[in-house]
Motif scaffolding. Structure first.
Motif, PDB file in Angstrom:
ATOM      1  N   ALA A   1       0.838  -1.203   0.000  1.00  0.00           N
ATOM      2  CA  ALA A   1       0.000   0.000   0.000  1.00  0.00           C
ATOM      3  C   ALA A   1       0.869   1.248   0.000  1.00  0.00           C
ATOM      4  CB  ALA A   1      -0.881  -0.013   1.244  1.00  0.00           C
ATOM      5  N   SER A   2       0.210   2.379  -0.067  1.00  0.00           N
ATOM      6  CA  SER A   2       0.935   3.646   0.021  1.00  0.00           C
ATOM      7  C   SER A   2       1.308   3.911   1.478  1.00  0.00           C
ATOM      8  CB  SER A   2       0.051   4.778  -0.488  1.00  0.00           C
ATOM      9  OG  SER A   2      -1.064   4.913   0.360  1.00  0.00           O
ATOM     10  N   PRO A   3       2.306   4.755   1.699  1.00  0.00           N
ATOM     11  CA  PRO A   3       2.560   5.195   3.076  1.00  0.00           C
ATOM     12  C   PRO A   3       1.336   5.975   3.584  1.00  0.00           C
ATOM     13  CG  PRO A   3       4.300   5.917   1.563  1.00  0.00           C
ATOM     14  CD  PRO A   3       3.188   5.395   0.721  1.00  0.00           C
ATOM     15  N   LEU A   4       1.212   6.107   4.902  1.00  0.00           N
ATOM     16  CA  LEU A   4       0.097   6.911   5.423  1.00  0.00           C
ATOM     17  C   LEU A   4       0.259   8.352   4.943  1.00  0.00           C
ATOM     18  CD1 LEU A   4      -0.454   5.897   9.151  1.00  0.00           C
ATOM     19  CD2 LEU A   4      -1.612   5.063   7.103  1.00  0.00           C
ATOM     20  N   LYS A   5      -0.863   8.970   4.592  1.00  0.00           N
ATOM     21  CA  LYS A   5      -0.787  10.359   4.127  1.00  0.00           C
ATOM     22  C   LYS A   5      -0.379  11.290   5.253  1.00  0.00           C
ATOM     23  CE  LYS A   5      -3.782  10.002   0.186  1.00  0.00           C
ATOM     24  NZ  LYS A   5      -5.160   9.945  -0.279  1.00  0.00           N
ATOM     25  N   LYS A   6      -0.772  10.915   6.475  1.00  0.00           N
ATOM     26  CA  LYS A   6      -0.383  11.730   7.629  1.00  0.00           C
ATOM     27  C   LYS A   6       0.180  10.799   8.700  1.00  0.00           C
ATOM     28  CE  LYS A   6      -2.385  15.259  10.633  1.00  0.00           C
ATOM     29  NZ  LYS A   6      -2.874  14.524  11.809  1.00  0.00           N
ATOM     30  N   GLN A   7       1.411  11.072   9.109  1.00  0.00           N
ATOM     31  CA  GLN A   7       2.128  10.163  10.007  1.00  0.00           C
ATOM     32  C   GLN A   7       2.444  10.815  11.348  1.00  0.00           C
ATOM     33  OE1 GLN A   7       5.501   9.067   7.605  1.00  0.00           O
ATOM     34  NE2 GLN A   7       4.237   8.397   5.903  1.00  0.00           N
ATOM     35  N   PHE A   8       1.695  11.848  11.694  1.00  0.00           N
ATOM     36  CA  PHE A   8       1.963  12.559  12.947  1.00  0.00           C
ATOM     37  C   PHE A   8       0.657  13.203  13.422  1.00  0.00           C
ATOM     38  CE2 PHE A   8       1.502  16.738  11.101  1.00  0.00           C
ATOM     39  CZ  PHE A   8       1.741  16.484   9.759  1.00  0.00           C
TER      40      PHE A   8
ATOM     41  N   ARG B   1       3.131   2.833   7.817  1.00  0.00           N
ATOM     42  CA  ARG B   1       3.130   2.083   6.556  1.00  0.00           C
ATOM     43  C   ARG B   1       4.388   2.378   5.730  1.00  0.00           C
ATOM     44  NH1 ARG B   1      -2.355   2.709   4.100  1.00  0.00           N
ATOM     45  NH2 ARG B   1      -3.203   2.393   6.177  1.00  0.00           N
ATOM     46  N   HIS B   2       5.504   2.398   6.416  1.00  0.00           N
ATOM     47  CA  HIS B   2       6.797   2.547   5.751  1.00  0.00           C
ATOM     48  C   HIS B   2       7.220   1.175   5.230  1.00  0.00           C
ATOM     49  CE1 HIS B   2       8.034   6.341   8.271  1.00  0.00           C
ATOM     50  NE2 HIS B   2       6.987   6.545   7.495  1.00  0.00           N
ATOM     51  N   VAL B   3       6.514   0.707   4.236  1.00  0.00           N
ATOM     52  CA  VAL B   3       6.766  -0.624   3.686  1.00  0.00           C
ATOM     53  C   VAL B   3       6.809  -0.497   2.167  1.00  0.00           C
ATOM     54  CG1 VAL B   3       5.922  -2.996   3.494  1.00  0.00           C
ATOM     55  CG2 VAL B   3       5.587  -1.735   5.616  1.00  0.00           C
ATOM     56  N   ASN B   4       7.775  -1.157   1.563  1.00  0.00           N
ATOM     57  CA  ASN B   4       7.911  -1.102   0.112  1.00  0.00           C
ATOM     58  C   ASN B   4       6.661  -1.709  -0.548  1.00  0.00           C
ATOM     59  OD1 ASN B   4       8.586  -1.934  -2.580  1.00  0.00           O
ATOM     60  ND2 ASN B   4      10.727  -1.578  -2.080  1.00  0.00           N
ATOM     61  N   PRO B   5       5.905  -0.919  -1.323  1.00  0.00           N
ATOM     62  CA  PRO B   5       4.630  -1.429  -1.854  1.00  0.00           C
ATOM     63  C   PRO B   5       4.773  -2.442  -2.978  1.00  0.00           C
ATOM     64  CG  PRO B   5       4.943   0.873  -2.481  1.00  0.00           C
ATOM     65  CD  PRO B   5       6.124   0.490  -1.657  1.00  0.00           C
ATOM     66  N   ILE B   6       5.986  -2.600  -3.516  1.00  0.00           N
ATOM     67  CA  ILE B   6       6.198  -3.608  -4.565  1.00  0.00           C
ATOM     68  C   ILE B   6       6.641  -4.929  -3.939  1.00  0.00           C
ATOM     69  CG2 ILE B   6       7.676  -4.288  -6.520  1.00  0.00           C
ATOM     70  CD1 ILE B   6       5.992  -2.149  -7.538  1.00  0.00           C
TER      71      ILE B   6
ATOM     72  N   GLN C   1       9.815   8.524  -3.171  1.00  0.00           N
ATOM     73  CA  GLN C   1      10.117   7.326  -3.961  1.00  0.00           C
ATOM     74  C   GLN C   1       9.109   6.213  -3.681  1.00  0.00           C
ATOM     75  OE1 GLN C   1      14.079   5.807  -3.802  1.00  0.00           O
ATOM     76  NE2 GLN C   1      14.640   6.982  -5.579  1.00  0.00           N
ATOM     77  N   MET C   2       8.719   6.123  -2.421  1.00  0.00           N
ATOM     78  CA  MET C   2       7.736   5.088  -2.076  1.00  0.00           C
ATOM     79  C   MET C   2       6.397   5.367  -2.731  1.00  0.00           C
ATOM     80  SD  MET C   2       8.653   4.039   1.806  1.00  0.00           S
ATOM     81  CE  MET C   2       7.331   2.860   1.941  1.00  0.00           C
ATOM     82  N   TRP C   3       6.021   6.633  -2.792  1.00  0.00           N
ATOM     83  CA  TRP C   3       4.776   6.988  -3.471  1.00  0.00           C
ATOM     84  C   TRP C   3       4.853   6.630  -4.959  1.00  0.00           C
ATOM     85  CZ3 TRP C   3      -0.002   7.900  -2.056  1.00  0.00           C
ATOM     86  CH2 TRP C   3      -0.237   8.271  -0.741  1.00  0.00           C
ATOM     87  N   LYS C   4       6.035   6.850  -5.570  1.00  0.00           N
ATOM     88  CA  LYS C   4       6.192   6.482  -6.986  1.00  0.00           C
ATOM     89  C   LYS C   4       6.045   4.973  -7.162  1.00  0.00           C
ATOM     90  CE  LYS C   4       9.279  10.187  -8.472  1.00  0.00           C
ATOM     91  NZ  LYS C   4      10.681  10.501  -8.742  1.00  0.00           N
ATOM     92  N   LEU C   5       6.674   4.223  -6.254  1.00  0.00           N
ATOM     93  CA  LEU C   5       6.565   2.761  -6.317  1.00  0.00           C
ATOM     94  C   LEU C   5       5.110   2.312  -6.163  1.00  0.00           C
ATOM     95  CD1 LEU C   5       9.464   1.174  -4.236  1.00  0.00           C
ATOM     96  CD2 LEU C   5       8.941   0.825  -6.637  1.00  0.00           C
TER      97      LEU C   5
END
Lengths: 72, 387
Positions: free
Chosen positions: B274-281, B293-298, B346-350
Motif C-alpha cells: 500500500a501507500s505510506p500513510l498520508k499523515k504520520q503525525f 506504513r513505511h513498507v515497500n509497496p512492490i 520514492q515510495m509513493w512512486k513505487l
C-alpha cells in the motif's frame, strides 16, 4: 444494515499473524488478549474483512440477536 | 515518571529511534507488550547490507541466518531473470576477501533483540510485557498509561512514538487514518523447511497462478534450511493463503525441489502493499515503521524502510526536543517532510507503479507486468535501490 456478529477463532490453527487486526476498521481496542480481533465483543460493522484476510481461515462468526447484545 | 520520549513497540523502527535519541543524551523509554521481541515471526527477514550500515547497524552473526548475493525472479511459465551480484560485480559482492554480501536473511527474534540491546546500551530504558493502553493531554506534554506486569504506570512525556506495527493502536488513539484496504494487505504464510536447496539468492515467483495479487518466495535460511512462502490479496482469489501455499509446494513448476521438504516452522503475517500513510503525525505523536506504513509497496519489504524511517524520526527529534518549540501538530509536520524527501516520495512512486500493474484487467498482461517490474526493481540500474 448488517447485523452485529461475534467472532470465534479456532486457536488451534491461528498463527498469530495479526492480519485480522491490521485490516480491521474498528477503533483502537478491538483486540483480544491473544493479539487477534476481539472475540468477546459484538462487532457492529460486520464487514468480515478479518475472515477474508486470515491466511488459514480460522475466524468464523455468529450473528448476535439484538437482545443478546450487551451494548444495545 | 518522566521521559523525553516514549516509544511504543520495540521492532526495528522503534529501537532505531530509541538508540539514536538516547545516544544524543535524551531520556527514552521504549515499551513492548511482548515477552520475546520479533516473535511470532511475521516476516521473511530479508534486508540489504547497505540498509544496515547506513542506519548504524553492524552485520552480526548474532542475528544473520544467511548472506544473500542476488535475486532470481521466475514466473512459472519459463520466464526467469537471475540477478546474481557475485557475477555482475565480482569485486564487490561475494565470499572472497574484500567482497561482501549484498544482504542477509536475518532471524527476526535475534535481530529485534540485538537492536533493543544497542538502544539500551545507548541509554534507553526498556520495558517488556508493557502494553500502552492510552494517553491524555497534560499541557504541552502527554501522560501515557502503560500496563506493565498488570500494574498501570503513568508516564509523562513530550512525544509518543507509535512504532507498534501495522495494527498501530497509537495511530488510532491519535485519530490518524490508519485503516488499510483489504486489497492492499497481503495475506502471507511461510514454512521454514529443511531439505530444500538454495544458493544464496532470494527467489521470487510472480504470477496469479502462484500468488494472486502478490508473489511467492524461496529464501535461504541458513544451516541448510529455507523458507517457502507466499502472499496473496484476498479479493483476487476465492481460497486462502494456506491453500495457495499447499498448491505451490505440491503442484507447481518448483514442486520437484520441495519433495524432500521437512517442515520446521509455520509463520505468517499481513504485509501492506500500500501507500505510506498520508499523515504520520499528530499533536505529541509520531508514527514510524509499519505503523506509518513505511513498507515497500512492490516487494512488501519493511526492515530497510523501518530502520531508515527510524533514523529520520530520530534526527528530527534530536533537533526538535531542545528547540523550545511546542509539540503541536504544526511543529511535528517537519518529520514527515523530512521523511518524504529522504524516502517517501520514492515510495509513493513505487505505489503508483504497483497500482498500475493491478489495475490491468487482463491477468496475462498483469502477470507479465509484475514479472518485468520485479526484474527491473532488483537490477543494478534500478531507480529504487535505496528502498
Amino acid at each position: 444494515m448488517k447485523k452485529p456478529v461475534i467472532f470465534d477463532i479456532g486457536w488451534n490453527a491461528c498463527i498469530n499473524c495479526g492480519a485480522c487486526i491490521a485490516v480491521c476498521p474498528q477503533p483502537a481496542g478491538f483486540v483480544s488478549d491473544f493479539d487477534t480481533i476481539a472475540v468477546n465483543t459484538p462487532c457492529e460493522i460486520a464487514c468480515m474483512k478479518c475472515e477474508d484476510i486470515c491466511p488459514v481461515s480460522t475466524i468464523s462468526h455468529l450473528v448476535v440477536a439484538a437482545q443478546e447484545n450487551p451494548h444495545k | 515518571m518522566e521521559f523525553d520520549i516514549v516509544i511504543v513497540g520495540a521492532g526495528p523502527a522503534g529501537s532505531t529511534v530509541a538508540r539514536k535519541v538516547a545516544a544524543a543524551g535524551f531520556s527514552v523509554l521504549i515499551v513492548d507488550k511482548r515477552q520475546e521481541l520479533g516473535s511470532p515471526i511475521q516476516c521473511s527477514g530479508a534486508v540489504s547490507r547497505h540498509a544496515l550500515l547506513e542506519n548504524g547497524v553492524e552485520p552480526d552473526t548474532e542475528f544473520i541466518h544467511e548472506p544473500i548475493y542476488g535475486f532470481k525472479i521466475m514466473n512459472g511459465l519459463g520466464g526467469e531473470k537471475e540477478i546474481d551480484y557475485r557475477k555482475l560485480k565480482p569485486n564487490v559482492y561475494g565470499t572472497q576477501e574484500g567482497a561482501n554480501p549484498l544482504g542477509y536473511v536475518v532471524d527476526r527474534r535475534r535481530f529485534d533483540r540485538y537492536l533493543l540491546t544497542q538502544a539500551e546500551r545507548a541509554g534507553a530504558k526498556a520495558w517488556l510485557k508493557a502494553e500502552a493502553i492510552g494517553y491524555e493531554q497534560a499541557g504541552d506534554d502527554v501522560i501515557i498509561s502503560i500496563k506493565h506486569y498488570n500494574k498501570i504506570e503513568r508516564v509523562k512525556t513530550e512525544i509518543i512514538i507509535g512504532a507498534d506495527g501495522l495494527r498501530s493502536q497509537v495511530g488510532k488513539w491519535a485519530g490518524i487514518k490508519t485503516h488499510i484496504k483489504l486489497k492492499e494487505l497481503a495475506s502471507c504464510l511461510q514454512f521454514v523447511v529443511d531439505g530444500v536447496e538454495t544458493n544464496g539468492l532470494l527467489e521470487l515467483i510472480t504470477g496469479s497462478q502462484t500468488a494472486p495479487g502478490g508473489y511467492g518466495w524461496v529464501f535461504p535460511k541458513g544451516n541448510g534450511y529455507a523458507e517457502i512462502g507466499l502472499g496473496i490479496i484476498a479479493p483476487y482469489t476465492n481460497v486462502n493463503a494456506q491453500v495457495h501455499l499447499d498448491r505451490f509446494i505440491k503442484n507447481s513448476f518448483l514442486s520437484h525441489r520441495f519433495k524432500n521438504a521437512r517442515l520446521l516452522e509455520v509463520q505468517g503475517g499481513g504485509v501492506p502493499l500500500a501507500s505510506p500513510l498520508k499523515k504520520q503525525f499528530a499533536r505529541n505523536i509520531i508514527l514510524v515503521g509499519d505503523a506509518a506504513r513505511h513498507v515497500n509497496p512492490i516487494t512488501g519489504g519493511g526492515i530497510h524502510t523501518a530502520l531508515s524511517g527510524g533514523t529520520v524520526a530520530a534526527e528530527f527529534l534530536i533537533k526538535h526536543l531542545p528547540s523550545g518549540d511546542d509539540n503541536s501538530e504544526k511543529n511535528l509536520a517537519e518529520y514527515q517532510d523530512n521523511w518524504l524527501e529522504a524516502f517517501g516520495n520514492q515510495m509513493w512512486k513505487l505505489y503508483d507503479v504497483k497500482k498500475k500493474i493491478f489495475k490491468e484487467k487482463d491477468i496475462t498482461i498483469q502477470d507479465k507486468k509484475l514479472f518485468e517490474t520485479m526484474g527491473n526493481y532488483f537490477s543494478p540500474n534500478s531507480d529504487y535501490k535505496k528502498i
